[in-house]
Scaffold this active site. Structure first.
Site, PDB file in Angstrom:
ATOM      1  N   PHE A 178       5.518 -19.679  10.794  1.00  0.00           N
ATOM      2  CA  PHE A 178       6.980 -19.553  10.682  1.00  0.00           C
ATOM      3  C   PHE A 178       7.477 -18.620  11.775  1.00  0.00           C
ATOM      4  CE2 PHE A 178       8.052 -21.372   6.438  1.00  0.00           C
ATOM      5  CZ  PHE A 178       6.757 -21.715   6.053  1.00  0.00           C
ATOM      6  N   ALA A 179       8.564 -19.016  12.430  1.00  0.00           N
ATOM      7  CA  ALA A 179       9.160 -18.137  13.442  1.00  0.00           C
ATOM      8  C   ALA A 179      10.674 -18.232  13.315  1.00  0.00           C
ATOM      9  CB  ALA A 179       8.692 -18.531  14.833  1.00  0.00           C
TER      10      ALA A 179
ATOM     11  N   GLU B 135       2.427 -11.258  -0.697  1.00  0.00           N
ATOM     12  CA  GLU B 135       1.045 -10.753  -0.590  1.00  0.00           C
ATOM     13  C   GLU B 135       0.567 -10.213  -1.947  1.00  0.00           C
ATOM     14  OE1 GLU B 135      -0.664  -8.559   2.986  1.00  0.00           O
ATOM     15  OE2 GLU B 135      -0.384  -6.883   1.582  1.00  0.00           O
TER      16      GLU B 135
ATOM     17  N   THR C 237      -3.174  -1.593  -2.428  1.00  0.00           N
ATOM     18  CA  THR C 237      -1.728  -1.548  -2.697  1.00  0.00           C
ATOM     19  C   THR C 237      -1.273  -2.773  -3.508  1.00  0.00           C
ATOM     20  OG1 THR C 237      -1.362  -2.484  -0.486  1.00  0.00           O
ATOM     21  CG2 THR C 237      -1.173  -0.099  -0.701  1.00  0.00           C
TER      22      THR C 237
ATOM     23  N   ASP D 268       0.522 -15.789   9.865  1.00  0.00           N
ATOM     24  CA  ASP D 268       1.658 -15.041  10.414  1.00  0.00           C
ATOM     25  C   ASP D 268       1.785 -15.373  11.897  1.00  0.00           C
ATOM     26  OD1 ASP D 268       2.417 -13.673   8.140  1.00  0.00           O
ATOM     27  OD2 ASP D 268       2.294 -11.690   9.079  1.00  0.00           O
ATOM     28  N   VAL D 269       2.999 -15.255  12.430  1.00  0.00           N
ATOM     29  CA  VAL D 269       3.195 -15.592  13.843  1.00  0.00           C
ATOM     30  C   VAL D 269       3.082 -14.357  14.750  1.00  0.00           C
ATOM     31  CG1 VAL D 269       5.734 -15.308  13.914  1.00  0.00           C
ATOM     32  CG2 VAL D 269       4.600 -17.009  15.381  1.00  0.00           C
ATOM     33  N   ASP D 270       3.252 -13.163  14.182  1.00  0.00           N
ATOM     34  CA  ASP D 270       3.197 -11.949  15.012  1.00  0.00           C
ATOM     35  C   ASP D 270       1.730 -11.562  15.222  1.00  0.00           C
ATOM     36  OD1 ASP D 270       3.113 -11.420  12.229  1.00  0.00           O
ATOM     37  OD2 ASP D 270       3.647  -9.303  12.554  1.00  0.00           O
TER      38      ASP D 270
ATOM     39  N   HIS E  36      -7.881  -7.732   3.913  1.00  0.00           N
ATOM     40  CA  HIS E  36      -6.892  -6.963   4.672  1.00  0.00           C
ATOM     41  C   HIS E  36      -7.579  -5.878   5.506  1.00  0.00           C
ATOM     42  CE1 HIS E  36      -3.414  -4.418   5.486  1.00  0.00           C
ATOM     43  NE2 HIS E  36      -2.606  -5.258   4.867  1.00  0.00           N
TER      44      HIS E  36
HETATM   45  N1  UDP Z   1       9.083 -13.888   9.702  1.00  0.00           N
HETATM   46  C1  UDP Z   1       9.948 -14.517  10.563  1.00  0.00           C
HETATM   47  N2  UDP Z   1      11.134 -13.915  10.876  1.00  0.00           N
HETATM   48  C2  UDP Z   1      11.470 -12.703  10.383  1.00  0.00           C
HETATM   49  C3  UDP Z   1      10.576 -12.057   9.513  1.00  0.00           C
HETATM   50  C4  UDP Z   1       9.375 -12.669   9.195  1.00  0.00           C
HETATM   51  O1  UDP Z   1       9.685 -15.611  11.045  1.00  0.00           O
HETATM   52  O2  UDP Z   1      12.561 -12.186  10.720  1.00  0.00           O
HETATM   53  C5  UDP Z   1       7.819 -14.588   9.322  1.00  0.00           C
HETATM   54  C6  UDP Z   1       6.810 -14.540  10.454  1.00  0.00           C
HETATM   55  O3  UDP Z   1       6.017 -15.696  10.401  1.00  0.00           O
HETATM   56  C7  UDP Z   1       5.993 -13.317  10.108  1.00  0.00           C
HETATM   57  C8  UDP Z   1       5.949 -13.419   8.599  1.00  0.00           C
HETATM   58  O4  UDP Z   1       7.222 -13.936   8.217  1.00  0.00           O
HETATM   59  O5  UDP Z   1       4.733 -13.330  10.742  1.00  0.00           O
HETATM   60  C9  UDP Z   1       5.677 -12.109   7.834  1.00  0.00           C
HETATM   61  O6  UDP Z   1       6.539 -11.085   8.240  1.00  0.00           O
HETATM   62  P1  UDP Z   1       6.004  -9.824   9.081  1.00  0.00           P
HETATM   63  O7  UDP Z   1       5.028 -10.288  10.085  1.00  0.00           O
HETATM   64  O8  UDP Z   1       7.179  -9.063   9.587  1.00  0.00           O
HETATM   65  O9  UDP Z   1       5.272  -8.967   7.958  1.00  0.00           O
HETATM   66  P2  UDP Z   1       4.111  -7.891   8.244  1.00  0.00           P
HETATM   67  O10 UDP Z   1       2.930  -8.648   8.731  1.00  0.00           O
HETATM   68  O11 UDP Z   1       4.627  -6.933   9.268  1.00  0.00           O
HETATM   69  O12 UDP Z   1       3.921  -7.273   6.901  1.00  0.00           O
HETATM   70  C1  GAL Z   2       0.440  -3.123   5.985  1.00  0.00           C
HETATM   71  C2  GAL Z   2       0.983  -4.482   6.368  1.00  0.00           C
HETATM   72  C3  GAL Z   2       1.822  -5.036   5.232  1.00  0.00           C
HETATM   73  C4  GAL Z   2       1.051  -4.996   3.942  1.00  0.00           C
HETATM   74  C5  GAL Z   2       0.547  -3.616   3.681  1.00  0.00           C
HETATM   75  C6  GAL Z   2      -0.253  -3.562   2.400  1.00  0.00           C
HETATM   76  O1  GAL Z   2      -0.481  -2.686   6.960  1.00  0.00           O
HETATM   77  O2  GAL Z   2       1.798  -4.376   7.516  1.00  0.00           O
HETATM   78  O3  GAL Z   2       2.183  -6.356   5.513  1.00  0.00           O
HETATM   79  O4  GAL Z   2      -0.024  -5.877   4.031  1.00  0.00           O
HETATM   80  O5  GAL Z   2      -0.259  -3.168   4.769  1.00  0.00           O
HETATM   81  O6  GAL Z   2      -0.514  -2.230   2.067  1.00  0.00           O
HETATM   82 MN    MN Z   3       2.879 -10.117  10.329  1.00  0.00          MN
END
Ligand code: UDP
Ligand code: GAL
Ligand code: MN
Length: 349
Positions: free
Chosen positions: A116-117, A298, A240, A206-208, A228
């Site tokens: 997803f992006a 999650e 968590t 995830d896309v990031d 994780h």
């Molecule tokens: N995402 C997106 N747009 C946004 C926020 C989230 O497309 O504005 C999607 C994207 O695929 C991202 C995923 O939701 O990889 C999970 O969000 P994020 O990576 O921010 O969560 P984190 O990994 O930082 O907890």
């Molecule tokens: C962070 C991560 C979050 C969530 C959290 C759980 O490192 O960015 O997405 O997984 O850990 O504690």
């Molecule tokens: Mn992410």
């Protein structure tokens, strides 16, 4: 018997003894090599029996060296490579890529891969797709399903043979938490409506993120979770999980096996359909009760895996924190989150 005769007799006995010992030793060496047992493996396999129970157990949960005539040195002693319910935990050194590739090559499989992006996250697509083409299921059929609110921002990445990309348009959302959570329901629908005759396995990523090393058929299974990266060596009380009983994602303090990331999971279409459907339903109950789990989908995924044990676990090699951070256990970083400025890329804080 004369002195001389007696000497000859003793000399003969000594010769027999040395000769027999030598042939015994040669026989032992040959059979040891044949069965793949070296002097060190004999030592490692047998010594735990001599040790105190505690130490033996510790060694066992840490993963023993597994040897037979084919696997040779395959196995890890520094990390667990199997769960208590006998699901493998995939680490570098626990599989033979040539053997596993040849098994799946005969099966003509397709791996659906969703990403997803939305909003500013389209900026991650180029690296994600380019690195996937380099490292992800190379030589196998992969069909990416890319969900975005801006199809025009999807970069033109050259895909290899038998690699396909379908772009699907979605409306954007105001909260990143909603974007992240809504993925479950969208995946549930995609699997049910479109994938049945299109794919055999699915991974939801995830896309990031970016690929840095091989991620391939060794990761396939009926239901696959990724440990994780922050919690693989942490005790349970650090996990968590959602701790409020009012949420459907609630996990009591004395329960839970591993803490899984929501950034990567997969498996067979049927199992992942059931997973996404269950998480979507549980999140809807939470919404009706005005509660949002601490780590959104999650948390629900972790609750799901508690009662539906994954059949295979991927080590944090399959989702590392950031390429710049190292760990002794993680010998290869296959896939990692990229560093991002949340305040800058997310639609809300
Ligand atoms: N995402 C997106 N747009 C946004 C926020 C989230 O497309 O504005 C999607 C994207 O695929 C991202 C995923 O939701 O990889 C999970 O969000 P994020 O990576 O921010 O969560 P984190 O990994 O930082 O907890
Ligand atoms: C962070 C991560 C979050 C969530 C959290 C759980 O490192 O960015 O997405 O997984 O850990 O504690
Ligand atoms: Mn992410």
């Amino acid at each position: 018997m004369t002195m001389r005769l007696r000497q000859i007799f003793y000399f003969f006995l000594l010769g027999m003894f040395v000769g027999l010992s030598l042939s015994g030793l040669i026989y032992w060496v040959i059979t040891s090599i044949w069965f793949g047992l070296t002097i060190t493996s004999w030592y490692e396999l047998d010594t735990p029996k001599l040790e105190a129970d505690g130490l033996l157990q510790h060694k066992t949960t840490q993963g023993r060296v597994v040897r037979n005539h084919l696997t040779g040195n395959l196995g890890r002693t520094d990390v667990a490579s199997v769960t208590q319910w006998l699901a493998p935990i995939v680490w570098e050194g626990t599989f033979d890529s040539t053997v596993i590739d040849s098994i799946y090559k005969q099966q003509n499989i397709t791996v659906a891969t969703t990403v997803f992006a939305l909003g500013k996250y389209t900026r991650f697509l180029k690296d994600f797709l380019e690195s996937a083409e380099e490292h992800y299921f190379v030589g196998f059929r992969v069909h990416y399903y890319l969900f975005t609110d801006q199809p025009e921002e999807v970069p033109n990445v050259k895909l290899g043979q038998e690699r396909y990309l379908t772009v699907k348009k979605l409306p954007s959302m105001n909260r990143w938490q909603d974007i992240s959570m809504s993925r479950m329901g969208i995946l549930e629908k995609l699997i049910k409506d479109e994938l049945a005759s299109e794919a055999d396995y699915i991974f939801c990523l995830d896309v990031d993120t970016k690929f840095h090393g091989r991620w391939s058929v060794e990761s396939l299974g009926r239901l696959v979770g990724v440990i994780h990266p922050w919690f693989f060596d942490a005790p349970r009380f650090i996990f968590t999980y959602e701790r409020r009983p009012e949420s459907q994602a609630y996990i009591p303090a004395e329960e839970g096996d591993y803490y899984f990331t929501g950034a990567a999971f997969g498996g067979s279409l049927e199992d992942v359909h059931h997973l996404t459907k269950t998480c979507r339903e549980q999140m809807n109950i939470d919404i009706a009760n005005s509660i949002e789990a601490i780590w959104h989908e999650e948390s629900h995924l972790n609750k799901y895996f508690l009662h539906n044990k994954p059949s295979k676990l991927l080590s944090p090699e399959y989702l590392w924190r950031d390429i710049s951070m190292s760990s002794g256990y993680v010998k290869i970083i296959r896939f990692s989150h990229v560093a991002k400025n949340n305040a800058e890329v997310r639609p809300n804080l």
